[in-house]
Structures are given as C-alpha cells and as structure tokens.
Design a protein around this motif. Structure first.
Motif, PDB file in Angstrom:
ATOM      1  N   ASP A 278     -48.406  80.367 -86.727  1.00 28.38           N
ATOM      2  CA  ASP A 278     -48.332  80.830 -85.536  1.00 28.38           C
ATOM      3  C   ASP A 278     -47.880  82.436 -85.686  1.00 28.38           C
ATOM      4  OD1 ASP A 278     -47.566  81.516 -82.800  1.00 28.38           O
ATOM      5  OD2 ASP A 278     -46.631  79.880 -82.384  1.00 28.38           O
ATOM      6  N   THR A 310     -54.634  81.917 -88.514  1.00 29.61           N
ATOM      7  CA  THR A 310     -54.231  81.391 -87.213  1.00 29.61           C
ATOM      8  C   THR A 310     -54.715  80.078 -86.952  1.00 29.61           C
ATOM      9  OG1 THR A 310     -55.507  82.602 -85.806  1.00 29.61           O
ATOM     10  CG2 THR A 310     -53.388  83.332 -86.541  1.00 29.61           C
ATOM     11  N   ARG A 315     -48.740  75.957 -83.689  1.00 26.90           N
ATOM     12  CA  ARG A 315     -47.553  76.501 -82.850  1.00 26.90           C
ATOM     13  C   ARG A 315     -46.233  76.330 -83.456  1.00 26.90           C
ATOM     14  NH1 ARG A 315     -51.467  79.149 -81.858  1.00 26.90           N
ATOM     15  NH2 ARG A 315     -52.501  79.501 -79.713  1.00 26.90           N
TER      16      ARG A 315
END
Length: 350
Positions: A278, A310, A315
């Motif tokens: 993230d 990414t 996340r």
C-alpha cells in the motif's frame, strides 16, 4: 483469506517468551542469514534522485556482486528501522496463457486495451489526506462519473482488444496478477502489462465463494478458486466473476524473457525480492524486511525485499504481496500463500 488469529489466552501465555522487538537493522530476525547481495540489483534498479540521493546509489553500485558482508554493512550503516506491524502476506506471479493475435472459435475472449474515455485521477492532488489514493471514471457533462463495472465492459462487444484468449477464467486471473506472457499458436510470446483499471473496488471472489458455502474458508487459494470456476460451467463462473466489479486493461510491453514484469515503481520485478504494498503506508522503493513462512514447506521466510509494486487488494500498513516469478512453478507457490507476516521498513538515515 486471513487466517484465524491466535486466541488471546495463547498470546498472553507466550508474552513472556516473545523476544524483544528489534531496534536496529542488525537486530532483525534472520538478518545474518540472508544473501543480501541478491537484494542490491533490485534496489539499484529503482535507486535514483529525487527519491534517494545520488551518492547513496553510487555507494550501493560500488559493492562487488555477491559480497553479502559489504551489502549487509551498507544497509546497516545507511538505514534505520521502522516496524510496520503484523499483517497478511499473499503471493502473485506472472502467468503464461495461451492466446492469439486474432479472434477465432478457439480464442474468443478479448483482452481489452485501455479505453480512450478512461480518466485516472490522483486524489492526493486535490486533498492532502488522500495522498496515494487514486480513482478512475469517465467524463459526462463536465462531471467525472464512475466507469462501467466488469459485467458492462465484457458485454460491450465493440471494445478494442489487444489479444484474444481461449478462456475467460484465464483473463480473470491475468487481471488479478496484472501482467502476463501470452503464448501464441506458433510458439511466440507476447508480454502484456497493466494499463489502467476502471476505478471500481476489488472484490475477492474467494470471499464470495466462502460466503456462499462453495469453498471452505481454510481451503481458499488461487488453485481452489480456479478449480471451482472450471467445474461450475460458463454461466455460473461468469456470475461469480462479475461480483468483482474491478476491471484491468492491458498494453503490450517490451521486456526481456529473463526479467519479471514492470511494477508500479517502473522497474522489473525480481522473484522473491519484490513485493506489492500500500503506497500510502510504505513508499515505493523502500527496502522492507519480511518475516513470514513458505506457503508450501512452512519453513521460515525471512529476507530483504523491495517495495516495487501495488495492487487493488493491498491495503494497510503491513499488507503485502510477494512476487514469485513466472510460470507454473511460481504459480504453485504464489497461489496458496496466505501467511501471517511481520514487516519492517528500512528508512534512510537523516
């Protein structure tokens, strides 16, 4: 799927045996055993101003190849430690998929190129608290509207295609991985890479299949999901895949066959030395020490990797995706990887 947490009582019982948290790079668990010289080439690939000082990059480039002691001394001298916490480590790879330059009965599935009306937005340019966050859409009447979801995109037969694949399940997993090698009927290879996403949230269909009692929670992996989709038949498989509204577009990429795909940092990914993170939590290019386990053998996996990519499902401060390489062997390890991991970010000393 995140594994069940340890019971609180077990944590309390182990507290007295837990070793003290490392404060310096040299104190990292397993630090002395890693072949740190192997981490220097991917580090140097992304080492450039203004992200890092030119003098630092020149110092790293001067370390002789294979000199683990010199590489270890370099990272210990130049970096300090920031624990990122505990999280989930998954794996990804570059798939090899059958395809063709032209559509046919054998290759009916389009691999779509980036549409001209797709507009990507860096939200951090408009609000500092959204730094690192992005979205996408299309402009209608002077406003940015959400881009169509997966089902609508796939139903639009007029969209341009880069290549044609044999199987919609292949396309689905290629979109999850973000890059791939398309094997043509004559044996030629076309490399394709990420070229935009429709801005819709990524919904893991493994979670959907667990909720629908199709796959037990502890059996979810890329392999088990794929097996279910292939056994379910085209209509059921499509209905489940459409529950993930996120859609990825591709472009041709020129890359050496001995190199991995290009990640979000703009450099080729290195097997077992590159991770997706993230970017709002860990800056791209950062060296990161990972403490986790091998998904097949259970052996400790402790090594220095680089934050070079990414992902839509990545996340959180300690959430990462380990790049395993390309082909079936990489898929065999990446698919089942759902490991608890501890991450330590190496930050350049002031």
């Amino acid at each position: 799927m995140i594994r069940l947490a340890f019971a609180a009582a077990a944590l309390l019982g182990l507290a007295a045996c837990t070793p003290p948290a490392p404060k310096q790079v040299a104190e990292l668990p397993g630090w002395a055993e890693d072949r740190l010289s192997e981490a220097l080439p991917p580090f140097l690939a992304g080492c450039r101003p203004p992200a890092l000082p030119a003098a630092l990059c020149a110092e790293a480039a001067a370390i002789p190849p294979g000199d683990d002691a010199a590489a270890r001394a370099f990272f210990e001298r130049r970096f300090t430690l920031r624990p990122a916490g505990e999280g989930l480590m998954t794996g990804y790879y570059e798939p090899e998929i059958r395809g063709s330059d032209t559509p046919s009965a054998e290759y009916p599935v389009p691999l779509h190129t980036r549409p001209a009306d797709l507009v990507e937005v860096d939200l951090g340019r408009f609000a500092p608290d959204l730094k690192g966050r992005r979205t996408a859409g299309l402009v209608r009447d002077g406003r940015l509207d959400p881009y169509p979801e997966r089902a609508a995109i796939e139903a639009d037969a007029g969209r341009p295609a880069l290549l044609w694949l044999a199987d919609p399940v292949d396309r689905f997993f290629l979109q999850i991985q973000g890059s791939g090698r398309i094997i043509l009927p004559d044996g030629g290879i076309r490399r394709v890479g990420f070229d935009g996403q429709n801005g819709r949230p990524y919904v893991p269909i493994g979670r959907v299949l667990v909720q629908e009692n199709e796959i037990p929670r502890d059996k979810v992996s890329m392999q088990s999901i794929r097996a279910w989709l292939e056994a379910a038949g085209p209509e059921r498989a499509r209905a489940v895949m459409e529950q993930n509204p996120s859609y990825v577009f591709f472009r041709p990429v020129a890359a050496r066959p001995d190199q991995g795909p290009t990640g979000a940092q703009g450099v080729p990914l290195t097997p077992l030395r590159s991770i997706a993170v993230d970017r709002t939590e860990i800056p791209l290019g950062s060296p990161v020490w990972i403490v986790t386990h091998h998904p097949l053998t259970g052996a400790p996996l402790r090594r220095l990797v680089l934050a070079q990519d990414t992902g839509g499902a990545i996340r959180g401060p300690a959430r990462a995706d380990l790049f395993w390489g390309w082909g079936e062997q990489a898929a065999h390890a990446a698919g089942p990887m759902q490991e608890k991991a501890e991450l330590f970010v190496l930050r350049l000393r002031d």
